[in-house]
Design an enzyme around this catalytic site. Sequence first.
Site, PDB file in Angstrom:
ATOM      1  N   ARG A  82     -63.995  14.547  -8.116  1.00  0.00           N
ATOM      2  CA  ARG A  82     -63.187  15.712  -7.757  1.00  0.00           C
ATOM      3  C   ARG A  82     -61.960  15.793  -8.651  1.00  0.00           C
ATOM      4  O   ARG A  82     -61.635  14.863  -9.389  1.00  0.00           O
ATOM      5  CB  ARG A  82     -62.747  15.633  -6.289  1.00  0.00           C
ATOM      6  CG  ARG A  82     -61.892  14.418  -5.990  1.00  0.00           C
ATOM      7  CD  ARG A  82     -61.181  14.515  -4.655  1.00  0.00           C
ATOM      8  NE  ARG A  82     -60.554  13.249  -4.288  1.00  0.00           N
ATOM      9  CZ  ARG A  82     -59.422  12.790  -4.778  1.00  0.00           C
ATOM     10  NH1 ARG A  82     -58.763  13.482  -5.709  1.00  0.00           N
ATOM     11  NH2 ARG A  82     -58.922  11.634  -4.371  1.00  0.00           N
ATOM     12  N   GLY A  84     -57.726  16.193  -9.147  1.00  0.00           N
ATOM     13  CA  GLY A  84     -56.584  15.540  -8.530  1.00  0.00           C
ATOM     14  C   GLY A  84     -56.516  14.056  -8.810  1.00  0.00           C
ATOM     15  O   GLY A  84     -57.227  13.519  -9.661  1.00  0.00           O
ATOM     16  N   ILE A  86     -55.123  10.091  -6.755  1.00  0.00           N
ATOM     17  CA  ILE A  86     -55.567   9.196  -5.685  1.00  0.00           C
ATOM     18  C   ILE A  86     -55.069   9.676  -4.326  1.00  0.00           C
ATOM     19  O   ILE A  86     -53.989  10.268  -4.215  1.00  0.00           O
ATOM     20  CB  ILE A  86     -55.088   7.752  -5.952  1.00  0.00           C
ATOM     21  CG1 ILE A  86     -55.798   6.760  -5.019  1.00  0.00           C
ATOM     22  CG2 ILE A  86     -53.561   7.639  -5.809  1.00  0.00           C
ATOM     23  CD1 ILE A  86     -55.619   5.315  -5.439  1.00  0.00           C
ATOM     24  N   THR A  87     -55.881   9.427  -3.298  1.00  0.00           N
ATOM     25  CA  THR A  87     -55.452   9.711  -1.934  1.00  0.00           C
ATOM     26  C   THR A  87     -56.092   8.703  -0.995  1.00  0.00           C
ATOM     27  O   THR A  87     -56.917   7.886  -1.408  1.00  0.00           O
ATOM     28  CB  THR A  87     -55.785  11.152  -1.510  1.00  0.00           C
ATOM     29  OG1 THR A  87     -55.059  11.471  -0.317  1.00  0.00           O
ATOM     30  CG2 THR A  87     -57.273  11.342  -1.272  1.00  0.00           C
ATOM     31  N   ILE A 155     -56.016  18.996  -0.847  1.00  0.00           N
ATOM     32  CA  ILE A 155     -57.247  19.648  -1.288  1.00  0.00           C
ATOM     33  C   ILE A 155     -57.633  19.088  -2.644  1.00  0.00           C
ATOM     34  O   ILE A 155     -56.805  19.019  -3.553  1.00  0.00           O
ATOM     35  CB  ILE A 155     -57.063  21.180  -1.369  1.00  0.00           C
ATOM     36  CG1 ILE A 155     -56.761  21.745   0.021  1.00  0.00           C
ATOM     37  CG2 ILE A 155     -58.304  21.848  -1.964  1.00  0.00           C
ATOM     38  CD1 ILE A 155     -56.456  23.221   0.029  1.00  0.00           C
ATOM     39  N   ILE A 168     -61.137  19.262   1.809  1.00  0.00           N
ATOM     40  CA  ILE A 168     -59.822  19.192   2.430  1.00  0.00           C
ATOM     41  C   ILE A 168     -59.661  17.910   3.242  1.00  0.00           C
ATOM     42  O   ILE A 168     -60.630  17.347   3.743  1.00  0.00           O
ATOM     43  CB  ILE A 168     -59.583  20.397   3.357  1.00  0.00           C
ATOM     44  CG1 ILE A 168     -60.610  20.412   4.503  1.00  0.00           C
ATOM     45  CG2 ILE A 168     -59.640  21.699   2.566  1.00  0.00           C
ATOM     46  CD1 ILE A 168     -60.399  21.504   5.535  1.00  0.00           C
ATOM     47  N   CYS A 185     -51.554  11.581  -4.347  1.00  0.00           N
ATOM     48  CA  CYS A 185     -51.780  12.694  -5.270  1.00  0.00           C
ATOM     49  C   CYS A 185     -50.888  12.613  -6.504  1.00  0.00           C
ATOM     50  O   CYS A 185     -50.715  13.601  -7.221  1.00  0.00           O
ATOM     51  CB  CYS A 185     -51.599  14.037  -4.571  1.00  0.00           C
ATOM     52  SG  CYS A 185     -52.637  14.225  -3.105  1.00  0.00           S
TER      53      CYS A 185
END
Length: 250
Positions: A82, A84, A86-87, A155, A168, A185
């Site tokens: 995806r 972006g 890191i989360t 997101i 999400i 992020c």
Amino acid sequence: MNDTRTSRSARFDTTPVVVEDLGLIDYHAAWELQRTIAAERAEGAGSDRLLLLEHPSVYTAGRRTEDADLPIDGSPVVQVDRGGKITWHGPGQLVGYPIVRLAEPVDVVDYVRRLEEALISVCTELGLTVGRVEGRSGVWLPATETLAERKIAAIGIRVQRGVALHGISFNCNSALDGFQAIVPCGIQDAGVTTLTRELGREVTVAEVKPMVATAVVQALNGDLPVRDHDLPRPGTTPAAPNSTRVRSMT
């Protein structure tokens, strides 16, 4: 913001979106399911799906993640495709994966704005004032005299062969410990929060899940218009109501 497509569906098909509640599911299992559904949709088979779920505690790193973003405690990280950085995902956080064949011509920014709009509408219904921050995706609470801007929903998506994957993450009553070992992020000058913390009451995934399902489907079908929810930032002039603006996306 430039709002040229929200009067019509973001989806290629007109058949109903199938909403599935997967409960608590391992990240790798959910990722494999996403890819299977996406391959079907790219061939014109099956239906658009919205997968709603929670993950056991896990870090995932998008394509823009740098070494400096990785957990300081050495926790393992799942590298994903995806956008972006890191989360963290974990219990108490509602994750939604819309696997959707997008209308042509594909407009990725429009798609992301629709997902934001869905989550903004849910927050508003719950009594929270939230919005967008220029140059940053997701849903945010405004800064106060004592608190920086706080992200309540993130997101991160990928579009492949005209089909959207990933989606999400919405912090309901999740513990925030998982975010302490990373810069979520890649954003160092802001915080992370939850519905429970901001509303001062317990807000569960079960409470929010049907609201998110309805709002996401409405947004993708064009029944929930994308509006300007830009939050004023220090040193800036708030946008006039109903103003339009072209946005960048990170």
